[in-house]
Design an enzyme around this catalytic site. Structure first.
Site, PDB file in Angstrom:
ATOM      1  N   HIS A   1      -1.476   5.853  -4.719  1.00  0.00           N
ATOM      2  CA  HIS A   1      -0.883   4.560  -4.374  1.00  0.00           C
ATOM      3  C   HIS A   1      -1.030   4.295  -2.883  1.00  0.00           C
ATOM      4  O   HIS A   1      -1.083   5.216  -2.077  1.00  0.00           O
ATOM      5  CB  HIS A   1       0.596   4.512  -4.781  1.00  0.00           C
ATOM      6  CG  HIS A   1       1.449   5.460  -4.008  1.00  0.00           C
ATOM      7  ND1 HIS A   1       1.494   6.800  -4.294  1.00  0.00           N
ATOM      8  CD2 HIS A   1       2.263   5.260  -2.949  1.00  0.00           C
ATOM      9  CE1 HIS A   1       2.309   7.399  -3.438  1.00  0.00           C
ATOM     10  NE2 HIS A   1       2.787   6.488  -2.601  1.00  0.00           N
TER      11      HIS A   1
ATOM     12  N   HIS B   1      -3.143   3.443   3.316  1.00  0.00           N
ATOM     13  CA  HIS B   1      -3.876   4.672   3.015  1.00  0.00           C
ATOM     14  C   HIS B   1      -3.408   5.223   1.676  1.00  0.00           C
ATOM     15  O   HIS B   1      -2.338   4.859   1.197  1.00  0.00           O
ATOM     16  CB  HIS B   1      -3.635   5.721   4.117  1.00  0.00           C
ATOM     17  CG  HIS B   1      -2.184   6.051   4.273  1.00  0.00           C
ATOM     18  ND1 HIS B   1      -1.356   5.386   5.167  1.00  0.00           N
ATOM     19  CD2 HIS B   1      -1.391   6.940   3.632  1.00  0.00           C
ATOM     20  CE1 HIS B   1      -0.126   5.860   5.063  1.00  0.00           C
ATOM     21  NE2 HIS B   1      -0.111   6.802   4.137  1.00  0.00           N
TER      22      HIS B   1
END
Length: 190
Positions: free
Chosen positions: A129, A45
């Site tokens: 990220h 995620h």
């Protein structure tokens, strides 16, 4: 009163995760890969805001504020792109596409949490990220980031803000991973 460890996130769709899984699989053979704890695909995620422990009585206000943040942000294009590292302890895949909107959504999610009364850490520049691996010891991650540097994932539309519950790994169980569960999700836009 019980609390839940929560964070706000954008989740990649299954086809994008499939594509990334194919690019990550060969990294498990790179020398030094055994020193890394690879994140399970189910845990991939883009964290927008880490909320920490949230008491039950805060949830209704938090939900309504997150919903407003989602509705004020239009859907945007995104793709998994390239790689990076935080020191020698975390390997991640980056993002490309509507990064300004992704950063705006992160700021709005953080503001929603603050307005709901959650103590949020000081704002720092948001680095989108998706964590692929972590290490408790310093590891040279350059071979891994170099192997993924040219990765260009499929384009997809980020259309949802998710509130995710994090359950830490069970102590003493080899290979145990944190478990993530989407507790609420709101569509982006009106």
């Amino acid at each position: 009163m019980s609390s839940q460890r929560l964070f706000a996130a954008v989740l990649p769709p299954a086809p994008a995760a499939d594509e990334l899984a194919g690019a990550v699989a060969p990294l498990h053979e790179v020398p030094g890969a055994g020193h890394l704890r690879w994140t399970a695909r189910a845990g991939w995620h883009y964290t927008l805001a880490f909320l920490g422990g949230v008491e039950e009585d805060v949830l209704p206000d938090l939900h309504s504020r997150m919903e407003r943040a989602a509705h004020r942000t239009e859907p945007f294009p995104l793709r998994v792109h390239g790689s990076g590292r935080f020191d020698g302890r975390a390997l991640w895949a980056g993002a490309a596409g509507g990064l300004d909107t992704l950063r705006l959504l992160a700021a709005r999610a953080g503001a929603a949490a603050r307005r709901a009364g959650l103590p949020m850490e000081e704002h720092r520049r948001y680095t989108p990220h998706l964590t692929l691996a972590r290490s408790r010891v310093q590891v040279d991650l350059r071979p891994f980031t170099e192997a993924l540097a040219g990765f260009e994932g499929m384009r997809w539309e980020a259309g949802e803000l998710s509130l995710v519950r994090s359950r830490p790994p069970v102590d003493g169980v080899p290979g145990e991973q944190p478990r993530y569960e989407v507790v609420r999700a709101w569509p982006l836009g009106r």
